[in-house]
Design a protein around this motif. Structure first.
Motif, PDB file in Angstrom:
ATOM      1  N   GLY A 213       3.326  -7.635 -17.930  1.00 45.15           N
ATOM      2  CA  GLY A 213       1.950  -7.187 -18.051  1.00 45.15           C
ATOM      3  C   GLY A 213       0.913  -8.297 -17.974  1.00 45.15           C
ATOM      4  O   GLY A 213      -0.278  -8.052 -18.187  1.00 45.15           O
ATOM      5  N   HIS A 214       1.342  -9.532 -17.658  1.00 48.77           N
ATOM      6  CA  HIS A 214       0.365 -10.633 -17.530  1.00 48.77           C
ATOM      7  C   HIS A 214      -0.391 -10.481 -16.214  1.00 48.77           C
ATOM      8  O   HIS A 214       0.232 -10.311 -15.161  1.00 48.77           O
ATOM      9  CB  HIS A 214       1.067 -11.985 -17.552  1.00 48.77           C
ATOM     10  N   PHE A 215      -1.708 -10.618 -16.290  1.00 45.08           N
ATOM     11  CA  PHE A 215      -2.539 -10.424 -15.103  1.00 45.08           C
ATOM     12  C   PHE A 215      -2.492 -11.674 -14.198  1.00 45.08           C
ATOM     13  O   PHE A 215      -2.798 -12.781 -14.642  1.00 45.08           O
ATOM     14  CB  PHE A 215      -3.983 -10.136 -15.528  1.00 45.08           C
ATOM     15  N   LEU A 216      -2.076 -11.486 -12.973  1.00 45.77           N
ATOM     16  CA  LEU A 216      -2.015 -12.538 -11.948  1.00 45.77           C
ATOM     17  C   LEU A 216      -1.702 -13.930 -12.532  1.00 45.77           C
ATOM     18  O   LEU A 216      -2.546 -14.825 -12.513  1.00 45.77           O
ATOM     19  CB  LEU A 216      -3.333 -12.606 -11.172  1.00 45.77           C
ATOM     20  N   PRO A 217      -0.513 -14.147 -13.040  1.00 47.25           N
ATOM     21  CA  PRO A 217      -0.179 -15.455 -13.624  1.00 47.25           C
ATOM     22  C   PRO A 217      -0.398 -16.571 -12.607  1.00 47.25           C
ATOM     23  O   PRO A 217      -0.031 -16.433 -11.439  1.00 47.25           O
ATOM     24  CB  PRO A 217       1.297 -15.330 -13.966  1.00 47.25           C
TER      25      PRO A 217
ATOM     26  N   LEU B 260       2.149  -6.779  -6.662  1.00 49.16           N
ATOM     27  CA  LEU B 260       1.627  -6.000  -5.536  1.00 49.16           C
ATOM     28  C   LEU B 260       1.165  -4.617  -6.000  1.00 49.16           C
ATOM     29  O   LEU B 260       0.105  -4.131  -5.589  1.00 49.16           O
ATOM     30  CB  LEU B 260       2.721  -5.849  -4.467  1.00 49.16           C
ATOM     31  N   LYS B 261       1.934  -4.005  -6.869  1.00 45.32           N
ATOM     32  CA  LYS B 261       1.612  -2.647  -7.290  1.00 45.32           C
ATOM     33  C   LYS B 261       0.532  -2.582  -8.372  1.00 45.32           C
ATOM     34  O   LYS B 261      -0.239  -1.646  -8.429  1.00 45.32           O
ATOM     35  CB  LYS B 261       2.879  -1.945  -7.849  1.00 45.32           C
ATOM     36  N   THR B 262       0.530  -3.574  -9.260  1.00 50.07           N
ATOM     37  CA  THR B 262      -0.350  -3.455 -10.435  1.00 50.07           C
ATOM     38  C   THR B 262      -1.264  -4.648 -10.668  1.00 50.07           C
ATOM     39  O   THR B 262      -2.139  -4.598 -11.533  1.00 50.07           O
ATOM     40  CB  THR B 262       0.496  -3.287 -11.714  1.00 50.07           C
ATOM     41  N   GLY B 263      -1.006  -5.756  -9.951  1.00 46.54           N
ATOM     42  CA  GLY B 263      -1.786  -6.965 -10.207  1.00 46.54           C
ATOM     43  C   GLY B 263      -1.286  -7.701 -11.442  1.00 46.54           C
ATOM     44  O   GLY B 263      -1.858  -8.709 -11.857  1.00 46.54           O
TER      45      GLY B 263
ATOM     46  N   TYR C  49      11.137  -8.722  -7.966  1.00 42.56           N
ATOM     47  CA  TYR C  49      10.580  -7.614  -8.725  1.00 42.56           C
ATOM     48  C   TYR C  49       9.206  -7.970  -9.292  1.00 42.56           C
ATOM     49  O   TYR C  49       8.306  -7.117  -9.298  1.00 42.56           O
ATOM     50  CB  TYR C  49      11.526  -7.161  -9.845  1.00 42.56           C
ATOM     51  N   ASP C  50       9.042  -9.208  -9.741  1.00 37.16           N
ATOM     52  CA  ASP C  50       7.719  -9.576 -10.255  1.00 37.16           C
ATOM     53  C   ASP C  50       6.680  -9.588  -9.123  1.00 37.16           C
ATOM     54  O   ASP C  50       5.518  -9.236  -9.341  1.00 37.16           O
ATOM     55  CB  ASP C  50       7.774 -10.932 -10.965  1.00 37.16           C
ATOM     56  N   ALA C  51       7.097 -10.001  -7.926  1.00 32.59           N
ATOM     57  CA  ALA C  51       6.179  -9.942  -6.783  1.00 32.59           C
ATOM     58  C   ALA C  51       5.789  -8.489  -6.511  1.00 32.59           C
ATOM     59  O   ALA C  51       4.624  -8.166  -6.258  1.00 32.59           O
ATOM     60  CB  ALA C  51       6.841 -10.559  -5.557  1.00 32.59           C
ATOM     61  N   TYR C  52       6.779  -7.608  -6.608  1.00 25.42           N
ATOM     62  CA  TYR C  52       6.561  -6.173  -6.412  1.00 25.42           C
ATOM     63  C   TYR C  52       5.582  -5.648  -7.464  1.00 25.42           C
ATOM     64  O   TYR C  52       4.672  -4.872  -7.170  1.00 25.42           O
ATOM     65  CB  TYR C  52       7.920  -5.488  -6.533  1.00 25.42           C
ATOM     66  N   SER C  53       5.793  -6.134  -8.696  1.00 18.66           N
ATOM     67  CA  SER C  53       4.938  -5.719  -9.805  1.00 18.66           C
ATOM     68  C   SER C  53       3.488  -6.172  -9.567  1.00 18.66           C
ATOM     69  O   SER C  53       2.536  -5.419  -9.800  1.00 18.66           O
ATOM     70  CB  SER C  53       5.478  -6.322 -11.104  1.00 18.66           C
TER      71      SER C  53
ATOM     72  N   THR D 113      16.340   0.150  -8.237  1.00 21.25           N
ATOM     73  CA  THR D 113      15.842   1.529  -8.369  1.00 21.25           C
ATOM     74  C   THR D 113      14.354   1.587  -8.008  1.00 21.25           C
ATOM     75  O   THR D 113      13.746   2.658  -8.060  1.00 21.25           O
ATOM     76  CB  THR D 113      16.011   2.054  -9.811  1.00 21.25           C
ATOM     77  N   GLU D 114      13.815   0.398  -7.657  1.00 24.05           N
ATOM     78  CA  GLU D 114      12.383   0.278  -7.349  1.00 24.05           C
ATOM     79  C   GLU D 114      11.552   0.958  -8.435  1.00 24.05           C
ATOM     80  O   GLU D 114      10.640   1.752  -8.161  1.00 24.05           O
ATOM     81  CB  GLU D 114      12.074   0.834  -5.960  1.00 24.05           C
ATOM     82  N   THR D 115      11.890   0.686  -9.677  1.00 24.23           N
ATOM     83  CA  THR D 115      11.179   1.251 -10.833  1.00 24.23           C
ATOM     84  C   THR D 115       9.690   0.903 -10.761  1.00 24.23           C
ATOM     85  O   THR D 115       9.343  -0.233 -10.426  1.00 24.23           O
ATOM     86  CB  THR D 115      11.778   0.668 -12.134  1.00 24.23           C
ATOM     87  N   ASP D 116       8.869   1.863 -11.070  1.00 26.36           N
ATOM     88  CA  ASP D 116       7.421   1.597 -11.079  1.00 26.36           C
ATOM     89  C   ASP D 116       7.121   0.544 -12.149  1.00 26.36           C
ATOM     90  O   ASP D 116       7.427   0.750 -13.331  1.00 26.36           O
ATOM     91  CB  ASP D 116       6.676   2.899 -11.391  1.00 26.36           C
ATOM     92  N   PRO D 117       6.538  -0.596 -11.769  1.00 27.23           N
ATOM     93  CA  PRO D 117       6.295  -1.667 -12.747  1.00 27.23           C
ATOM     94  C   PRO D 117       5.452  -1.221 -13.935  1.00 27.23           C
ATOM     95  O   PRO D 117       5.586  -1.784 -15.022  1.00 27.23           O
ATOM     96  CB  PRO D 117       5.554  -2.731 -11.937  1.00 27.23           C
ATOM     97  N   ARG D 118       4.643  -0.194 -13.743  1.00 31.62           N
ATOM     98  CA  ARG D 118       3.803   0.278 -14.859  1.00 31.62           C
ATOM     99  C   ARG D 118       4.680   0.775 -16.007  1.00 31.62           C
ATOM    100  O   ARG D 118       4.365   0.581 -17.170  1.00 31.62           O
ATOM    101  CB  ARG D 118       2.865   1.399 -14.388  1.00 31.62           C
ATOM    102  N   GLU D 119       5.787   1.405 -15.642  1.00 28.50           N
ATOM    103  CA  GLU D 119       6.702   1.924 -16.670  1.00 28.50           C
ATOM    104  C   GLU D 119       7.323   0.761 -17.450  1.00 28.50           C
ATOM    105  O   GLU D 119       7.511   0.844 -18.660  1.00 28.50           O
ATOM    106  CB  GLU D 119       7.814   2.753 -16.023  1.00 28.50           C
ATOM    107  N   VAL D 120       7.627  -0.302 -16.758  1.00 24.88           N
ATOM    108  CA  VAL D 120       8.217  -1.481 -17.423  1.00 24.88           C
ATOM    109  C   VAL D 120       7.173  -2.136 -18.323  1.00 24.88           C
ATOM    110  O   VAL D 120       7.450  -2.455 -19.484  1.00 24.88           O
ATOM    111  CB  VAL D 120       8.733  -2.500 -16.373  1.00 24.88           C
ATOM    112  N   GLN D 121       5.988  -2.332 -17.766  1.00 23.80           N
ATOM    113  CA  GLN D 121       4.912  -2.960 -18.543  1.00 23.80           C
ATOM    114  C   GLN D 121       4.619  -2.156 -19.821  1.00 23.80           C
ATOM    115  O   GLN D 121       4.353  -2.719 -20.875  1.00 23.80           O
ATOM    116  CB  GLN D 121       3.647  -3.073 -17.701  1.00 23.80           C
TER     117      GLN D 121
END
Lengths: 555, 565
Positions: A51-55, A43-46, A37-41, A480-488
Motif C-alpha cells: 500500500g505504499h504510494f509510488l515508492p 500499474l493497477k493502483t499506484g 507483482y509489485d510492478a503490477y500493483s 492468480t493475478e490477484t487484484d492488488p487492492r485486495e492484498v493492500q
C-alpha cells in the motif's frame, strides 16, 4: 560496415538473451515474482502490495527493501505482455543488450581504432577491441546469466556502463576544448542521470555509482577555474537526484540489506582480536597491533581477492546455481589467457585514461567484499564491463598477432574452433541440462502448484500452502493475478513474517504441517506423509521428474 | 664473483640469523607436540639410532620404511637417527635436521639467485635480489612452519633446490651434473613426489637454459639440431643415472603396498564419481552422440584437476590464510607474507619482459610441483605442493628489480627515505605479526592438531604400568601406540618384538589401545587404568588425573581403579 557489424552484434546479442526466455531459466525465482507483482500493483493502483504510494528509494517487498527502478521498468512490458515471465525478464534482456553496446563504446573510447580508412575491411573490423568487446560480452556466460532473468543488478550495470560512457565523453570534451561548451555539460548531465538511475536500481551501485561519478569529473577539476560553475551545477544536480537515498541512509529501506548480509555480522574479528590481546597481555601496544580493525581489514582483503579465484572465474563460477550454470565459470576457460593478454597489452601501452578501469574494478569489488557469501557473481556484476573491455583488448592483441604470422588463417581457424567449441558446450548445457538439473533453485513448480490449487479449490474451502520452498504468497498473487487492492486491504490485518504475508483470503501459508490440518493442502511429499487419510488431487514434479509438490485434500 | 660490499655481507648474515631464530627458537616445544607421522618417525629414529634396525626389526638401510603402514622414505629417518645418536631422543632432535635444512635453504636460494642474476644485472642489484630471496625464505610462513616439523616433503624440495643450483653451475662446468643427479636421487629418497618433478625440471632446464645459448653460435638449422642433440647427451645420461639411482625404491618389497597406501587417498583418479556425473549429464541432455562427447568423464576429470590446480593459485591460500590444516598453516597467514604479493606480480611481469624463458622454466616448475598436490581431492595442500616453494621465491625475488628501478627514479632523497622507511615498516610489521602469532598464539590454537596431551598420557600411565594389571587407552586414535612406544620406558628390542608382525598395534603386554568395555566393568580384574576423553569415564575411579588442553579445558581423563574397592 562498422555500423552494420555493430547492429548485427546487437541484434544477435538480443537473440541470445531472448531465445526461450520463458522456459530457460525454467521458472520465475521468488525475487522475480516479487518484482513482477509489485510492478503490477503499481500499474493497477499506484501503490505496491503493502500500500505504499509510488515508492521511490525501495520497495518493502519481503522486508528486504528492493531498490525501486526495476519495478518501474517492468510496467511498460506489463502493458504489452500482461503479468508473466516475459514482462518480468524483458527489462533485464534490454539492459543486457545495452551492456553489450556500451561496453563496446567504452572500449572504443579507451582504444580508438588506428585505421584512417573510413570503410575498413571486415578483417580490420574484427580485429578492433571495441567490436571484440561487444562480441565477448554478447557471448559471455556471466553477462548472459544475469540478462536472461529479472535481476535488478543487470539494469543497474547497464545504467552504470552507459553513465560511465557519458562521463568519459564529457571528460574528453573538457580536455579537448579550451572553451566551455554546452555539449560538455550535456554529456555530464546525462551521465549523472544514468549513474543516479543505477543507484536507484541496485544496492551496491548506491555506493559504486557516486564514487565512479567523482572519478569521471576529474577532468573538470583539472580545469576548475574554467569549469567551477559546471562542477557546482553537476554536484547540486546529482545531490538533488540522490537526496531521497541520502535522506534515508539510516532507514531500513537503505541499510537493511547490508545489515542482513554483512561479512562482519558474526563478530569473529572482535573475538579474534580479544583473544590475541588477552594472550599477549593487554596493553597499549597489543591493543594497537591487534585492534579489531586489522582483523576487519583482513576479512575484507580475503573477500576482495576471493573474487579472483581461478575456479570461480573460469571453471565453475558462483556456488549459487541461479548465478552460474556450474558447468562453466563466469568466463570460458580459455578467456584466462585472453584476459592476461588484455591486461599485459594494457600495461604495456599505459595511458592515463586507463586508470578508470582499475578504479572501476576496485570500487566495484567493495560492496561484494563487505558482504557474505563470497565470491559473488551477482554483487560483482557492475564490474563486468571492465573484464569485457580487457577481453576485447586481449582478443584484439592475440588475433592481430596471429594475423601477422605465416599460417595466420589456419591458426585463426584453430582459435575460433576452440572458442566455438566452448560456446557450443555452454549452450548445450545451458539449454538442455541446466533447466533440468537446477529447476528447484528456480522454484520450478510454484506456478503449476498455484494453478492446481486454484483449479481444485472448492467454494469456501480452506487452503494451506507450505512455505518449505520459499515465499508462496507472492507466487499465489502473481499466478492468480490477484487484484492488488485486495492484498493492500489486508496489509494491516494479516499475520506476517517480516513483511511476507502468512495468510490471504482463506489461504494460509504455513511453515510446517503436523497431520491435524484440514482442507486443500499443497506441500512437499515429505509433509504429505503426515496425512494418512488424505485424498490426493495432483502431484507436481520438477524437471528431473522428482515430485516436489503434492496437492491433496484432508476432510 | 666480485668482492661484495661489506654491508651486503652483514645483511646476508643478519638474514641467516633471523632465519635461525625463526627455526631454532622453542623448536622442541612449538609446535606443542608430535603428530602421528612425526611420532612414527621419532619411534623409528629412536630404534634405528640404538640398533640400526627400524621398529619392525628390518635393516635401517632399506629404501622404504613400513612405519605404521604409511611407508615412509628413508632420508629423514636417517637424519633424525643421526640427530638422536648425537643429542639423544627428543622432539628437538627430531626436528633439528628440518630446521638446519630450513636455514640452509635461505643460503641455497641466495646462491641460486646469484647465479641467475649475477651476469645480467649490476653486482649490487644481483646481491639485493639474492638477499631478498634469502629473506623471503627466512620469514615465509610456509618454510618456517615446515622447517620446524619432521615433514619429509621439506627435505625433498630442499634437495631439488640444491640439485637445481648444481644444474645452474653445470652451465659453466658439466661436472656439476653429477652432484645435481645425486642430489635429485636423494630428493626422491626423501619424498615421493620429487620423482615427478625432477625429469620435467631437467628437460626444461636443457630447453630454456642450454639450447637458447646455442642460437647465436649456430648458422644452419642442421648444425643447430646436431648441436642441440649433442648438448642433450649429458642430460640424458644424467637422467639415466637418476633413474637407475631411484630404481631400488621400485624394487623394494614395500613399494606395491606404499603405492596402494598413496592411492587410497581420495583423488581424481577415482573414475566412478565422474562417470556417475557424466551419466547424469548425458541422461538429461538426450544421451546422444553429442552429449556423450561433451560430457565424457575425462572432461569432468580434467575440469576437477584444473579446479584443484586453481585452488593452489588462490590469493588467500598464498598470502592470507594458507592451508585449512592447522599443521600446515597458522590460519592467520598464507604461505607467504602479504608483502610478497606485489613482488610476485612485479617479478612475473618483469621476467616476462626481460627473461621470458627463465619465467617459462619457473612456471613449468611451479605447475609440475602442483601436480601431485592437485590429483588428490583435498586441495589446496601446502605440504604436497611444497616443490613449488623455490620457483615462487625466485619469481618474487626478481620482483625487486622494477621497484628498484622506480625507486631510483625518485629524485628527492627525502622521498626515497620516506618510501624506504614505510617499506621497511610494513615488512617489519608483517614479520613481527607472524612471529607473535606463531610463537604465542599458534601453540594454543593448534595444540589439538599436534596431539597435545598424548605424551602426558604416556608419561602418566607408563610409570604406573607395573602396578596395574591392565591399562586401557582410548584417545580415539588408533595410532596412539606410536606415542606409547616412542615415549614409554621401552627398550628398542621390546619395540621391535611388539611391532615385528604388526603395522598397527592393538595391544602390548598389559596395555590395550582401545576403549574400555564398560559392560564388563563388574568382572574386570583390578587394579586397572582407563584413559579416555574427559568426561567419558562411566564409573567413578578410585582417583583420577585430568589433562587439560591449551585453552584450560579438560581434555583427557586418566582413571585409576585400585584393588581395594
Amino acid at each position: 560496415m562498422y555500423k552494420k557489424i555493430t547492429i548485427i552484434i546487437i541484434l544477435f546479442s538480443f537473440f541470445l538473451r531472448v531465445y526461450a526466455l520463458n522456459s530457460i531459466p525454467p521458472s520465475l525465482y521468488w525475487e522475480e515474482v516479487a518484482l513482477g507483482y509489485d510492478a503490477y500493483s503499481i500499474l493497477k493502483t499506484g501503490r505496491d502490495h503493502h500500500g505504499h504510494f509510488l515508492p521511490l528509494v525501495a520497495f518493502e517487498s519481503f522486508g528486504d527493501y528492493k531498490p525501486s527502478f526495476y519495478f518501474y521498468s517492468i510496467i511498460p512490458f506489463l502493458l504489452v505482455f500482461g503479468l508473466n515471465v516475459w514482462a518480468v525478464r524483458l527489462p533485464s534482456v534490454f539492459a543486457g543488450v545495452a551492456i553489450v553496446y556500451f561496453s563496446g563504446k567504452i572500449a572504443n573510447f579507451l582504444f580508438p581504432t588506428q585505421s584512417q580508412v573510413k570503410e575498413s575491411s571486415l578483417k580490420e573490423i574484427f580485429l578492433r577491441p571495441d567490436v571484440l568487446t561487444m562480441l565477448a560480452t554478447a557471448f559471455s556466460p556471466w553477462a548472459l546469466q544475469f540478462s536472461r532473468s529479472g535481476w535488478e543488478v543487470n539494469l543497474a550495470t547497464a545504467f552504470l556502463t552507459a553513465g560511465i560512457y557519458g562521463g568519459l565523453l564529457g571528460g574528453r570534451e573538457v580536455l579537448r576544448k579550451s572553451v566551455v561548451q554546452n555539449k560538455t555539460l550535456m554529456y555530464y548531465g546525462v551521465s549523472v542521470i544514468l549513474l543516479v538511475a543505477s543507484a536507484y536500481s541496485y544496492h551496491a551501485t548506491r555506493f559504486i555509482a557516486p564514487l565512479i561519478g567523482l572519478v569521471l569529473v576529474i577532468p573538470l577539476f583539472q580545469k576548475y577555474k574554467l569549469y567551477w560553475k559546471h562542477i557546482l551545477a553537476l554536484g547540486v544536480f546529482g545531490l538533488i537526484l540522490l537526496s531521497p537515498i541520502l535522506l534515508f541512509i539510516t532507514d531500513p529501506s537503505v541499510g537493511h540489506r547490508l545489515e542482513e548480509t554483512s561479512a562482519f555480522k558474526t563478530g569473529q574479528e572482535v573475538i579474534d582480536s580479544n583473544f590475541y590481546i588477552e594472550q599477549l597481555g593487554s596493553n597499549v601496544v597489543t591493543k594497537l597491533l591487534f585492534h579489531r580493525y586489522w582483523f576487519y581489514g583482513k576479512t575484507f582483503i580475503i573477500n576482495v581477492f576471493s573474487h579472483f579465484r581461478l575456479d570461480f572465474l573460469f571453471l565453475s563460477g558462483d556456488k549459487i546455481p541461479r548465478h552460474s550454470i556450474q558447468y562453466f565459470g563466469l568466463f570460458f576457460p580459455t578467456d584466462f589467457f585472453v584476459l592476461i593478454a588484455g591486461a599485459l597489452t594494457l600495461i604495456k601501452n599505459w595511458r592515463k585514461k586507463y586508470h578508470l578501469l582499475w578504479i572501476w574494478l576496485v570500487i566495484g569489488l567493495v560492496p561484494a567484499s563487505i558482504t557474505q557469501p563470497v565470491p559473488h557473481a551477482l554483487r560483482t556484476l557492475p564490474i563486468l564491463p571492465v573484464y569485457m573491455v580487457l577481453l576485447g583488448l586481449g582478443f584484439s592483441t592475440i588475433l592481430t598477432f596471429i594475423s601477422r604470422q605465416r599460417f595466420s588463417k589456419l591458426i585463426t581457424l584453430a582459435v575460433f574452433g576452440i572458442l566455438f567449441a566452448q560456446i557450443i558446450m555452454y549452450w548445450h548445457f545451458y539449454l538442455l541440462a541446466y533447466p533440468k538439473l537446477y529447476s528447484n533453485d528456480w522454484q520450478y513448480g510454484h506456478a503449476q502448484m498455484v494453478r492446481s490449487v486454484e483449479k481444485n479449490k472448492l467454494e469456501g474451502e480452506k487452503v494451506l500452502i507450505t512455505r518449505e520452498y520459499g515465499r508462496p504468497a507472492m507466487y499465489y498473487w502473481f499466478y492468480t493475478e490477484t487484484d492488488p487492492r485486495e492484498v493492500q486491504a489486508e496489509e494491516l490485518t494479516v499475520p506476517k513474517d517480516q513483511s511476507e504475508f502468512l495468510s490471504f483470503k482463506g489461504v494460509t501459508f504455513i511453515n510446517n504441517l503436523d497431520g491435524t490440518q484440514k482442507g486443500l493442502i499443497a506441500s512437499s511429499p515429505k509433509q504429505r506423509q503426515y496425512f494418512s487419510n488424505a485424498e490426493d488431487v495432483e502431484s507436481i514434479s520438477n524437471l528431473l521428474g522428482e515430485p516436489i509438490w503434492m496437492i491433496y485434500r484432508v476432510q | 664473483m666480485n668482492k661484495p660490499h661489506m654491508k651486503l655481507v652483514i645483511a646476508f648474515f643478519a638474514i641467516l640469523l633471523l632465519s635461525m631464530v625463526f627455526r631454532f627458537w622453542q623448536l622442541g616445544s612449538t609446535p606443542v607436540g608430535l603428530y602421528w607421522d612425526e611420532a612414527a618417525m621419532y619411534l623409528d629414529a629412536k630404534v634405528v639410532s640404538q640398533t640400526f634396525k627400524d621398529m619392525h626389526g628390518h635393516s635401517a638401510f632399506q629404501t622404504i620404511f613400513p612405519s605404521y603402514g604409511d611407508y615412509k622414505l628413508p632420508i629423514y629417518i636417517w637424519l633424525a637417527s643421526l640427530s638422536f645418536k648425537l643429542l639423544g631422543a627428543s622432539e628437538f632432535a627430531l626436528r633439528l635436521p628440518s630446521a638446519i635444512i630450513g636455514v640452509t635453504q635461505s643460503v641455497v636460494i641466495f646462491f641460486i639467485l646469484r647465479k641467475l642474476s649475477e651476469k645480467v644485472y649490476s653486482e649490487k642489484l644481483s646481491w639485493a635480489v639474492s638477499l631478498l630471496g634469502s629473506f623471503i625464505m627466512a620469514v615465509s610462513p610456509w618454510s618456517v612452519l615446515f622447517s620446524r616439523t619432521g615433514f619429509e616433503g621439506f627435505t625433498g624440495q630442499f634437495l631439488v633446490s640444491c640439485a637445481f643450483l648444481c644444474l645452474l653451475l653445470s652451465t659453466q662446468s658439466k661436472k656439476w651434473l653429477i652432484p645435481s643427479s645425486l642430489l635429485a636421487i636423494t630428493g626422491v629418497y626423501s619424498y615421493y613426489s620429487v620423482r615427478f618433478v625432477w625429469p620435467v625440471l631437467m628437460i626444461s632446464f636443457w630447453s630454456f637454459f642450454v639450447v637458447p645459448k646455442l642460437f647465436p653460435l649456430i648458422k644452419s638449422p642442421t648444425q643447430f639440431i646436431k648441436s642441440a642433440l649433442f648438448s642433450a647427451l649429458p642430460f640424458i645420461l644424467c637422467l639415466l643415472i637418476w633413474w637407475m639411482g631411484i630404481s631400488p625404491i621400485f624394487a623394494s618389497p614395500n613399494y606395491p603396498a606404499s603405492q596402494q597406501f598413496r592411492l587410497s587417498t581420495s583423488s581424481i583418479m577415482e573414475a566412478t564419481p565422474f562417470n556417475l556425473q557424466s551419466n547424469m549429464y548425458r541422461e538429461v541432455t538426450g544421451n546422444n552422440i553429442v552429449s556423450r562427447v561433451l560430457y565424457h568423464g575425462w572432461f569432468l576429470q580434467l575440469k576437477e584437476l584444473l579446479e584443484n590446480y586453481a585452488d593452489h593459485f588462490d590469493f588467500n591460500f598464498l598470502f592470507m590464510t594458507g592451508d585449512n590444516n592447522l599443521r600446515h598453516s597458522t590460519g592467520q597467514h598464507g604461505l607467504f607474507l602479504l608483502f610478497c604479493f606485489p613482488l610476485l606480480i612485479a617479478g612475473f611481469l618483469y621476467q616476462l619482459k626481460k627473461s621470458p624463458l627463465q619465467l617459462l622454466f619457473l612456471v613449468i616448475w611451479w605447475l609440475v610441483a602442483l601436480l601431485p598436490a592437485s590429483v588428490p581431492t583435498d586441495t589446496p595442500h601446502a605440504l604436497r605442493s611444497f616443490n613449488a616453494l623455490t620457483p615462487i621465491v625466485i619469481m618474487m625475488s626478481f620482483g625487486l628489480i622494477p621497484f628498484y628501478i622506480l625507486f631510483n627514479r625518485v629524485k628527492s632523497w627525502k622521498v626515497q627515505r620516506t618510501i624506504l622507511f614505510i617499506t621497511i615498516g610494513v615488512i617489519g610489521y608483517q614479520v613481527m605479526m607472524f612471529a607473535a602469532d606463531y610463537f604465542f598464539i599458534y601453540p594454543i590454537k593448534s595444540a589439538s592438531e599436534w596431539q597435545q596431551g598424548y605424551k602426558d598420557i604416556v608419561l602418566n600411565v607408563d610409570q604406573n604400568r607395573q602396578k596395574y594389571d591392565k591399562i586401557w587407552i582410548n584417545p580415539e586414535d588408533d595410532r596412539f601406540f606410536l606415542w606409547y612406544l616412542a615415549y614409554g620406558n621401552l627398550e628398542a628390542s621390546e619395540v621391535q618384538t611388539a611391532m615385528q608382525k604388526e603395522l598397527i598395534l592393538k595391544t602390548w603386554e598389559n596395555v590395550e589401545f582401545e576403549e574400555f568395555p564398560w559392560d564388563r566393568y563388574p568382572t574386570a580384574v583390578r587394579p586397572f587404568i582407563v584413559v579416555t576423553r574427559a568426561g567419558s569415564l562411566q564409573i567413578k575411579p578410585t582417583h583420577e588425573k585430568i589433562l587439560y588442553d591449551s585453552f584450560g579445558q579438560p581434555k583427557f581423563e586418566i582413571g585409576f581403579y585400585d584393588k581395594n574397592e
